[in-house]
Design a protein around this motif. Structure first.
Motif, short mmCIF file in Angstrom:
data_model
loop_
_atom_site.label_atom_id
_atom_site.label_comp_id
_atom_site.label_asym_id
_atom_site.label_seq_id
_atom_site.Cartn_x
_atom_site.Cartn_y
_atom_site.Cartn_z
N GLY A 161 0.84 -1.20 0.00
CA GLY A 161 0.00 0.00 0.00
C GLY A 161 0.86 1.24 0.00
N ARG A 162 0.40 2.27 -0.69
CA ARG A 162 1.13 3.54 -0.66
C ARG A 162 0.13 4.67 -0.73
NH1 ARG A 162 4.05 7.23 -4.40
NH2 ARG A 162 5.49 8.37 -3.04
N ASP A 163 0.30 5.61 0.17
CA ASP A 163 -0.49 6.84 0.18
C ASP A 163 0.47 7.96 -0.22
OD1 ASP A 163 -1.90 9.16 0.74
OD2 ASP A 163 -2.96 8.27 2.44
N ALA A 164 0.46 8.28 -1.51
CA ALA A 164 1.39 9.30 -2.03
C ALA A 164 1.14 10.65 -1.39
CB ALA A 164 1.27 9.39 -3.55
N GLY A 165 -0.13 10.96 -1.11
CA GLY A 165 -0.46 12.26 -0.53
C GLY A 165 0.11 12.44 0.86
N ASP A 220 12.60 4.03 0.92
CA ASP A 220 13.70 4.69 0.24
C ASP A 220 13.46 4.77 -1.26
OD1 ASP A 220 16.31 5.91 0.30
OD2 ASP A 220 17.09 4.09 -0.60
N GLN A 221 12.90 3.71 -1.83
CA GLN A 221 12.63 3.71 -3.27
C GLN A 221 11.59 4.76 -3.64
OE1 GLN A 221 14.52 1.89 -5.46
NE2 GLN A 221 15.61 1.46 -3.54
N PHE A 222 10.57 4.89 -2.83
CA PHE A 222 9.51 5.88 -3.10
C PHE A 222 9.86 7.27 -2.58
CE2 PHE A 222 6.68 2.04 -3.26
CZ PHE A 222 6.20 2.25 -4.54
N LYS A 223 10.96 7.33 -1.80
CA LYS A 223 11.35 8.58 -1.14
C LYS A 223 10.27 9.07 -0.17
CE LYS A 223 15.00 8.35 -3.62
NZ LYS A 223 16.22 7.74 -3.00
#
Length: 306
Positions: free
Chosen positions: A88-92, A124-127
């Motif tokens: 899961g990733r919440d970019a916001g 780290d990959q998504f910063k």
């Protein structure tokens, strides 16, 4: 759900990180390197544990979204030979989510090192600045009824993992990539061949000394047995002291008698007088255990030893 197994041998993924760092009980670093080099086939097709993990993951992700206001969705990023699939990733909110189901439950994050390094790698990959590790206590009967009480959620901040990335993860990945290239050039290399020269040199020295120590232990046992037999012989013949031809004095020191002494029962005192004991408690720094190298002989050597 995205296919995270496609072309796995071409990339280093998040699930590879615990293996690369020697934290996985299921596969060795060398076995993984052989797979990435194309000289060993990964024949693992999944089992009831991975199937359950695939089932419970979206349920946990939705639960966290609804309860804590996140907007986690599956995501994937490819950076050269690195590919990370996020549960899961919440970019916001710049947050990466890693979901795990296991029967080995710990009280704090330190017990989940093999999971936290994977999450740190993904952050780290998504910063991303934040990370969430969701650990679900898998029921013995693999019940598909989600129980929130079985869920542990740990927050990880980027500043907390930067040192881990710099000192542990990044060097491990860099060295692993180099070893994969070496195996591609020479598929017949062994795990020992991949080790730096100073490691194998010191291992050879340790092995040689180990052989001497084993011989010494056997000699020490013979020495103790001989002294015990000498003691018994002197007792049998009622000889307390004698001198050899070269002037060495042999003296029999008799066995001591058992005696009864009084000691302070600290454990019972603290249990019965906790408030009084608290007044005398002081803080002391307990030194951490010194690290060491554990050497485990091959099974066939263990079975024939002794």
């Amino acid at each position: 759900m995205q296919d995270v197994t496609k072309d796995r041998d071409k990339y280093i993924g998040g699930s590879d990180i615990p293996i690369i760092m020697g934290l996985s009980p299921f596969k060795t670093r060398f076995e993984l390197a052989q797979e990435k080099a194309g000289i060993r086939e990964d024949d693992f097709k999944g089992n009831e544990y991975t199937e359950y993990g695939n089932y419970i993951e979206p349920i946990i992700r939705q639960y966290i979204n609804e309860k804590y206001g996140y907007n986690f969705v599956e995501d994937k990023i490819i950076n050269g030979n690195i590919r990370y699939h996020a549960d899961g990733r919440d970019a916001g909110r710049s947050t990466t989510l890693e979901v795990k189901s296991t029967s080995q439950i710990h009280t704090d994050l330190t017990g989940y090192k093999k999971y936290s390094v994977q999450l740190a790698f993904g952050m780290d990959q998504f910063k991303d600045k934040h990370g969430l590790l969701a650990v679900y206590n898998r029921p013995d009967d693999f019940s598909k009824e989600f129980d929130p009480k079985r869920l542990q959620i740990f927050n990880i901040e980027r500043e907390d993992v930067d040192e881990m990335l710099l000192l542990e993860i990044d060097p491990a990945v860099t060295n692993f990539v180099k070893d994969v290239e070496k195996l591609k050039e020479n598929p017949f290399m062994t795990e020992e061949d991949l080790q730096p020269h100073d490691i194998t040199r010191w291992f050879d020295r340790v092995t040689a000394l180990e052989g001497q120590m084993l011989a010494f232990k056997d000699l020490e046992k013979q020495y103790k047995d001989a002294k015990e037999n000498l003691k018994k012989a002197m007792e049998d013949h009622c000889i307390k002291k004698w001198t050899t031809n070269n002037g060495t004095q042999i003296t029999l020191v008799p066995d001591g008698k058992d005696t009864t002494i009084e000691v302070f029962d600290e454990k019972t005192f603290i249990a019965e007088n906790p408030e009084m004991a608290e007044k005398y408690m002081v803080e002391k720094t307990k030194k951490g255990r010194t690290g060491y190298v554990r050497i485990t002989p091959p099974k066939d050597r263990l079975n024939t030893a002794g």
